[in-house]
Enzyme design. Structure first.
Site, short mmCIF file in Angstrom:
data_model
loop_
_atom_site.label_atom_id
_atom_site.label_comp_id
_atom_site.label_asym_id
_atom_site.label_seq_id
_atom_site.Cartn_x
_atom_site.Cartn_y
_atom_site.Cartn_z
N TYR A 143 -18.84 -27.88 -41.73
CA TYR A 143 -18.43 -28.54 -42.98
C TYR A 143 -17.62 -27.61 -43.88
O TYR A 143 -16.92 -28.07 -44.78
CB TYR A 143 -19.65 -29.06 -43.75
CG TYR A 143 -20.35 -30.24 -43.09
CD1 TYR A 143 -19.91 -30.73 -41.88
CD2 TYR A 143 -21.44 -30.84 -43.67
CE1 TYR A 143 -20.55 -31.79 -41.25
CE2 TYR A 143 -22.09 -31.91 -43.07
CZ TYR A 143 -21.64 -32.38 -41.85
OH TYR A 143 -22.27 -33.43 -41.24
N LYS A 194 -26.59 -26.54 -29.58
CA LYS A 194 -25.90 -27.10 -28.41
C LYS A 194 -25.41 -25.91 -27.60
O LYS A 194 -24.21 -25.75 -27.31
CB LYS A 194 -24.75 -28.01 -28.91
CG LYS A 194 -24.08 -28.85 -27.85
CD LYS A 194 -24.94 -29.97 -27.30
CE LYS A 194 -24.21 -30.68 -26.17
NZ LYS A 194 -25.10 -31.53 -25.36
N ASP A 226 -28.74 -33.28 -28.52
CA ASP A 226 -28.79 -34.63 -27.94
C ASP A 226 -30.21 -34.96 -27.49
O ASP A 226 -30.73 -36.05 -27.74
CB ASP A 226 -27.77 -34.80 -26.79
CG ASP A 226 -27.68 -33.56 -25.91
OD1 ASP A 226 -28.29 -32.53 -26.23
OD2 ASP A 226 -26.98 -33.64 -24.87
N ASP A 250 -27.76 -32.57 -40.63
CA ASP A 250 -27.37 -33.76 -41.39
C ASP A 250 -27.77 -35.01 -40.62
O ASP A 250 -28.44 -35.92 -41.14
CB ASP A 250 -25.84 -33.71 -41.60
CG ASP A 250 -25.35 -34.78 -42.55
OD1 ASP A 250 -26.18 -35.52 -43.09
OD2 ASP A 250 -24.12 -34.88 -42.75
N ASP A 254 -31.36 -37.57 -41.20
CA ASP A 254 -31.26 -39.01 -41.45
C ASP A 254 -32.04 -39.79 -40.40
O ASP A 254 -32.72 -40.78 -40.70
CB ASP A 254 -29.80 -39.47 -41.43
CG ASP A 254 -29.18 -39.42 -42.83
OD1 ASP A 254 -29.82 -38.84 -43.74
OD2 ASP A 254 -28.07 -39.94 -43.02
#
Ligand code: NAD
Length: 361
Positions: A143, A194, A226, A250, A254
């Site tokens: 980000y 990852k 994943d 992030d 959620d």
């Protein structure tokens, strides 16, 4: 002499002032019971700040926040400011606040409240007993990484890109926060990356393993993002504390929030280098119900509990507030967003009064 805390209040927009009023009443009640003094300073942020000063985060607000022991935010934003340029949008004020206070760790608990089990979109046997904490890195990663942008090459074709980058300092400090939290919880930490594909993720994993040597009592595991997403839906009870970079955190925070099924119940905390933290509900300013006394103040009140636990180091008070929320739900009181058959529908203000009564009984 009474212990005194300086608290900055940022009610913001929409339902913000309504739920903040309940939070202040709760803090005042705690003050009386625990013989503490609170020095409240209210400041502007978001749309209300734009209306009064022309900018979403006035310098004065940042100054007041920096001079306090904790910052309590309600919510910002609303239709009225949706079409302003990005720099003048309420959300820019929130990002500026996080950056200005150097808040690099975002804590989002996802805990199934037994009385609201039916609100979860997942089956009871999967979510019953879920109690986890996502620790997300907030100021680095893709980000903020440079270079980024959209470029045209000589042939006129365009490329858009961002850079996922983490320094050792950035990984080490978020890992330490996560290990400390896992220590205070059930001693289990799962780091998300990852590393099978991304160099930056392998680096993240190596640094987390290095920090782990200082926390022999925490059981550390690693999951690819994943797989973590699948595991969170299939068997979320296996998790205690989760740590992830900005992007993965992030998304996963959620996803974890959805397990609980009720956005009006979710608090959060953002912590930084100093002891100063920002505590706020996960939900937004709910402009569709603003001013109607329909807002659920419980996420705000649970954010107050997080303030006491992680910001002011008063875990006993945090537990007392959390128990009061639990009791009010046990008595069958519900705001509209968590209403179900046979329960008593109450407004924001009444929910606040019931909480105070419970706290003081
Ligand atoms: P929202 O969370 O404000 O609302 C989503 C839905 O949930 C709405 O139907 C709303 O009525 C309901 N809801 C939310 N909180 C509730 C509560 N405490 N009690 C009862 N119902 C509640 O999200 P949105 O509609 O996407 O965004 C509205 C505004 O809030 C936008 O301007 C957005 O940018 C802003 N926003 C701010 C924050 C923040 O301040 N941290 C976070 C998210 C969105």
């Amino acid at each position: 002499m009474k212990q005194k805390y300086r608290i900055t209040l940022l009610p913001g927009d929409g339902i913000g002032p309504e739920i903040m009023a309940v939070a202040v009443a709760v803090i005042n009640s705690i003050g009386t019971q625990f013989d503490l003094e609170f020095d409240f300073k209210e400041a502007l942020v978001g749309g209300s700040a734009i209306d009064e000063t022309g900018e979403p985060l006035p310098a004065e607000t940042l100054k007041i926040c920096r001079e306090s022991d904790a910052v309590l935010l309600a919510a910002i934003g609303g239709y009225k400011w949706d079409n302003l340029p990005r720099q003048q949008r309420p959300e820019t004020g929130l990002l500026g606040l996080r950056a200005g206070l150097e808040l690099f760790a975002n804590l989002r608990p996802a805990k199934i409240i037994p009385q609201l089990l039916e609100a979860s979109p997942l089956k009871r046997e999967i979510v019953e007993g879920v109690d986890l904490m996502v620790v997300r890195e907030l100021t680095g990663g893709i980000y903020f990484g440079q270079p980024k942008g959209v470029f045209s090459d000589e042939q006129g074709s365009k490329r858009g890109f961002n850079t996922m980058v983490y320094s050792d300092l950035e990984v080490d400090r978020i890992a330490k926060v996560a290990f400390e939290i896992a220590t205070k919880r059930n001693g289990k930490l799962c780091s998300i990356d990852k590393a099978n594909v991304l160099d930056v993720s392998q680096f993240w994993r190596d640094r987390v393993n290095l920090i782990a040597t200082n926390y022999p009592n925490v059981e550390l595991s690693h999951l690819y993002v994943d797989n973590a997403a699948m595991q969170l839906v299939q068997s979320p009870r296996q998790f205690d504390t989760i740590v992830a970079g900005n992007l993965f955190g992030d998304i996963l925070s959620d996803l974890a929030a959805v397990l609980t099924g009720s956005i009006g119940m979710l608090p959060s905390a953002s912590l930084g280098i100093s002891n100063l933290g920002l505590f706020e509900p996960v939900h937004g300013s709910a402009p569709d119900i603003a001013g109607m006394d329909k807002a659920n103040p419980l996420a705000q009140v649970l954010s107050v509990a997080m303030m006491f636990r992680y910001g002011l180091n008063q875990p006993e008070i945090a537990t007392k507030i959390e128990s009061a929320v639990n009791d009010v739900l046990d008595y069958g009181y519900r705001t509209g967003d968590i209403m179900s058959q046979g329960m008593n529908l109450v407004g924001c203000q009444e929910m606040g009064e019931l909480l105070i009564k419970t706290l003081e009984s």
